[in-house]
Write an enzyme that holds these catalytic residues in place. Structure first.
Site, PDB file in Angstrom:
ATOM      1  CD  GLU A 293       8.614  -2.847  17.373  1.00  0.00           C
ATOM      2  OE1 GLU A 293       9.445  -1.934  17.546  1.00  0.00           O
ATOM      3  OE2 GLU A 293       7.432  -2.629  17.049  1.00  0.00           O
ATOM      4  CB  CYS A 327      16.816  -4.262  20.677  1.00  0.00           C
ATOM      5  SG  CYS A 327      15.489  -4.695  21.786  1.00  0.00           S
TER       6      CYS A 327
HETATM    7  P1  NAD Z   1      19.360 -10.392  12.347  1.00  0.00           P
HETATM    8  O1  NAD Z   1      18.858  -9.206  11.631  1.00  0.00           O
HETATM    9  O2  NAD Z   1      20.679 -10.961  12.011  1.00  0.00           O
HETATM   10  O3  NAD Z   1      18.304 -11.603  12.184  1.00  0.00           O
HETATM   11  C1  NAD Z   1      16.939 -11.429  12.479  1.00  0.00           C
HETATM   12  C2  NAD Z   1      16.138 -12.465  11.700  1.00  0.00           C
HETATM   13  O4  NAD Z   1      16.194 -12.129  10.301  1.00  0.00           O
HETATM   14  C3  NAD Z   1      16.707 -13.873  11.828  1.00  0.00           C
HETATM   15  O5  NAD Z   1      15.652 -14.809  11.899  1.00  0.00           O
HETATM   16  C4  NAD Z   1      17.486 -14.026  10.541  1.00  0.00           C
HETATM   17  O6  NAD Z   1      17.655 -15.373  10.149  1.00  0.00           O
HETATM   18  C5  NAD Z   1      16.596 -13.277   9.574  1.00  0.00           C
HETATM   19  N1  NAD Z   1      17.289 -12.879   8.339  1.00  0.00           N
HETATM   20  C6  NAD Z   1      18.617 -12.745   8.151  1.00  0.00           C
HETATM   21  N2  NAD Z   1      18.870 -12.405   6.866  1.00  0.00           N
HETATM   22  C7  NAD Z   1      17.687 -12.331   6.252  1.00  0.00           C
HETATM   23  C8  NAD Z   1      17.290 -12.033   4.918  1.00  0.00           C
HETATM   24  N3  NAD Z   1      18.185 -11.705   3.981  1.00  0.00           N
HETATM   25  N4  NAD Z   1      15.975 -12.062   4.634  1.00  0.00           N
HETATM   26  C9  NAD Z   1      15.073 -12.354   5.580  1.00  0.00           C
HETATM   27  N5  NAD Z   1      15.375 -12.652   6.857  1.00  0.00           N
HETATM   28  C10 NAD Z   1      16.675 -12.631   7.186  1.00  0.00           C
HETATM   29  O7  NAD Z   1      19.260 -10.019  13.896  1.00  0.00           O
HETATM   30  P2  NAD Z   1      19.799 -10.807  15.151  1.00  0.00           P
HETATM   31  O8  NAD Z   1      21.286 -10.731  15.173  1.00  0.00           O
HETATM   32  O9  NAD Z   1      19.140 -12.118  15.284  1.00  0.00           O
HETATM   33  O10 NAD Z   1      19.212  -9.862  16.311  1.00  0.00           O
HETATM   34  C11 NAD Z   1      19.818  -8.640  16.644  1.00  0.00           C
HETATM   35  C12 NAD Z   1      19.098  -7.469  16.016  1.00  0.00           C
HETATM   36  O11 NAD Z   1      17.725  -7.489  16.384  1.00  0.00           O
HETATM   37  C13 NAD Z   1      19.645  -6.136  16.513  1.00  0.00           C
HETATM   38  O12 NAD Z   1      19.677  -5.216  15.457  1.00  0.00           O
HETATM   39  C14 NAD Z   1      18.620  -5.724  17.571  1.00  0.00           C
HETATM   40  O13 NAD Z   1      18.576  -4.346  17.823  1.00  0.00           O
HETATM   41  C15 NAD Z   1      17.352  -6.236  16.956  1.00  0.00           C
HETATM   42  N6  NAD Z   1      16.317  -6.457  17.968  1.00  0.00           N
HETATM   43  C16 NAD Z   1      15.340  -5.507  18.092  1.00  0.00           C
HETATM   44  C17 NAD Z   1      14.360  -5.638  19.060  1.00  0.00           C
HETATM   45  C18 NAD Z   1      13.290  -4.600  19.229  1.00  0.00           C
HETATM   46  O14 NAD Z   1      12.322  -4.850  19.944  1.00  0.00           O
HETATM   47  N7  NAD Z   1      13.413  -3.442  18.594  1.00  0.00           N
HETATM   48  C19 NAD Z   1      14.373  -6.754  19.898  1.00  0.00           C
HETATM   49  C20 NAD Z   1      15.385  -7.712  19.729  1.00  0.00           C
HETATM   50  C21 NAD Z   1      16.346  -7.549  18.763  1.00  0.00           C
END
Ligand code: NAD
Length: 541
Positions: A293, A327
């Site tokens: 998501e 989100c």
């Molecule tokens: P992010 O993408 O920065 O991080 C998400 C996760 O991915 C973290 O655990 C992070 O450490 C990991 N990550 C970062 N770089 C990575 C890499 N290169 N390889 C693998 N994993 C990696 O997101 P965030 O700032 O924690 O959260 C905000 C984002 O999440 C927004 O885009 C929001 O829309 C989305 N979100 C979506 C939903 C949904 O249900 N659609 C819900 C909550 C948040």
């Protein structure tokens, strides 16, 4: 021996406590907050039920007071990830054979622990780690997390009960096997409940999990792990690691036993992980399940018949609660010319009363954004908007990172419906408004549908039922969660299963049976009670 068919307790949504002045819950959460704020904690990795300390540590600080150290967490090296994978595979042997009522019982107990003795702790940790107001912490870390656990147990029972017909003389049975291997859970910073759900929903179905929380949620992730352990989750079923996400992910994706990923976070990272899984596909014993998501650019669209005050309240709550870091947060708004000024005046009047500061002061509606990266991203967008002739800042536009990462709630109006802040996910308290001519309603529906690559949430406000119907059809693919006369945030487990399509994710609906079915691989057993003994069919005679 357990000779019975069990019915799990009927789930109900956890009531939201109000934290009014003088309430016992207010005293309890502030007490927990003070204690955590005034001590420091060390958070090791959790592998095979053991605390693992490493040679590298990182500090944790509340976003609303970034110089105040809450403690340190340990960062994994490649060997720790290999150990965590080995722990998943060892624990899988017993866990996958654990009778499901016992698995259910562990997670039901976890729900009760959060509802009771851990409520103040998990809320206070979320207020500190993610700068949530007490109300935002309560609806997330307590209520939504409890709901995920209770409802998922009921969905698990529902899935297991789904059995095929049996013809004469035979018996067909479906068993819902856990996936062969281990599952990787990667969670975002913004919801403690999502972090808890990403790992527990998978484990509940009999899988073992390597869980990597966001660097910016470690402080509250630790409480989740404490709860699971106290609830009786055996060692190695959920292994929690922190550290360089790219290194961890690369290690995980090299394992032949990688069986799936349960991800929530930004779109770019999910696409990069999917690409790597594709490149590694020949390594794996089984096709990995990919559930993610991701981002959103969620809209509010008002029809000329909308109630102005309802739209204004939808904008305030939908765009600014938790600093717009949901989100589902509304970040692009379309208003008809005839009532636009009326709505904007009401929004601006409400914005005058929004207080910003620490979540420890309950009169604050807005606190800080999560980290310096988010602060800079929003600051740059605001500075750009100040310079741009197609944009006017109607309210807000200030920022200050001297103590915490504070961005003022900001209301922007643009004459360009494709202006960058109408299209790009900024993930902060900035909402952009585009005013359309009333007679352009139908074209505006096309504009809303085609403006962003995302399709997570969206809201339409209208009293005219034909307009509502037209919007339902025209925007069918524009949002996985669609709201009529309500803000586009605040999905409740068991009531509004959540998820979007297009660039917003695989839409496997967190908090539903549809999500849990992704974590099982059904096996059909056909048993013939009296086997045939002659190959000849009657027609041959
Ligand atoms: P992010 O993408 O920065 O991080 C998400 C996760 O991915 C973290 O655990 C992070 O450490 C990991 N990550 C970062 N770089 C990575 C890499 N290169 N390889 C693998 N994993 C990696 O997101 P965030 O700032 O924690 O959260 C905000 C984002 O999440 C927004 O885009 C929001 O829309 C989305 N979100 C979506 C939903 C949904 O249900 N659609 C819900 C909550 C948040």
């Amino acid at each position: 021996m357990n000779n019975s068919i069990h019915n799990v307790p009927i789930p109900v949504n956890e009531p939201i406590l109000d934290y009014a002045p003088g309430s016992p819950e207010k005293a309890a959460v502030l007490n927990a907050y003070e204690k955590m704020y005034n001590s420091t904690i060390e958070i090791p990795l959790k592998i095979d039920g053991k605390e693992v300390k490493t040679s590298e540590k990182a500090s944790m600080a509340p976003p609303h007071n970034h110089q105040h150290i809450l403690g340190h967490y340990h960062k994994a090296e490649a060997q720790h990830i290999k150990d965590a994978i080995a722990s998943c595979l060892t624990a899988r042997k017993a866990w996958s054979q654990m009778p499901w009522p016992s698995r259910a019982s562990i997670f039901l107990k976890a729900a009760e622990l959060i509802a009771g003795p851990y409520r103040a702790k998990i809320n206070a940790a979320t207020m500190l780690a993610q700068s949530k107001t007490v109300h935002q912490a309560e609806i997330d870390a307590a209520c939504e997390f409890i709901d995920f656990l209770r409802f998922n147990v009921a969905y698990m029972e529902e899935i297991y009960s789904d059995q095929p017909l049996s013809g004469e003389g035979l018996w067909n049975r479906l068993s819902y096997r856990p996936l062969e291997g281990f599952v990787y859970a990667v969670s975002p910073f913004n919801f403690t409940a999502i972090a808890g759900n990403l790992c527990s929903s998978v484990a509940m179905m009999g899988n073992t999990v390597l869980w990597k929380p966001s660097d910016h949620q470690v402080f509250s992730a630790k409480i989740i792990m404490d709860v699971f352990e106290e609830a009786g989750l055996p060692p190695g079923v959920i292994n929690m690691v922190f550290g360089d996400p790219e290194m961890i992910t690369n290690e995980v994706l090299q394992s032949e036993d990688f069986a799936g990923i349960h991800y929530t976070g930004s779109t770019t990272i999910f696409k990069a992980i999917w690409t790597k899984i594709g490149a590694n596909i020949n390594r794996y014993k089984t096709y990995p399940r990919i559930v993610g998501e991701t981002g959103g650019k969620d809209f509010i669209l008002a029809h000329p018949t909308a109630h102005p005050q309802a739209v204004a309240t939808g904008i305030i709550r939908g765009a600014f609660e938790f600093q717009g870091q949901k989100c589902s947060a509304a970040s692009r708004v379309y208003l008809p010319e005839s009532i636009a000024d009326d709505i904007l005046d009401r929004v601006i009047a409400d914005m005058d009363s929004l207080k910003m500061g620490s979540p420890a002061d309950f009169s604050n509606f807005i606190t800080a954004v999560i980290h310096n990266g988010a602060f800079q991203r929003l600051k740059n967008a605001i500075e750009q908007a100040k310079k741009d002739p197609q944009v006017e800042i109607l309210k807000g536009g200030g920022y200050d990172d001297s103590k915490g990462y504070f961005i003022e709630p900001t209301l922007v109006r643009t004459t360009n419906p494709h202006y960058t802040t109408m299209e790009t996910e900024l993930f902060g308290p900035l909402v952009t408004v585009y005013v359309y001519k009333d007679e352009e309603w139908s074209n505006t529906l096309q504009l809303v549908d085609g403006t962003s690559p995302y399709a997570l949430t969206g809201a339409v406000y209208a009293q005219d039922r034909y307009a509502v119907e037209e919007a339902l059809v025209a925007l069918e693919d524009a949002a996985g969660n669609f709201y009529i006369n309500d803000k586009p945030t605040g999905a409740v487990v068991g009531q509004q299963p959540f998820g979007g399509a297009r660039a917003s994710g695989t839409n496997d609906k967190a908090g539903s049976a549809a999500n849990l079915t992704r974590w099982v691989s059904p096996r059909l057993v056909k048993e013939t009670l009296v086997p045939a003994t002659d190959y000849r069919y009657p027609f041959l005679g």
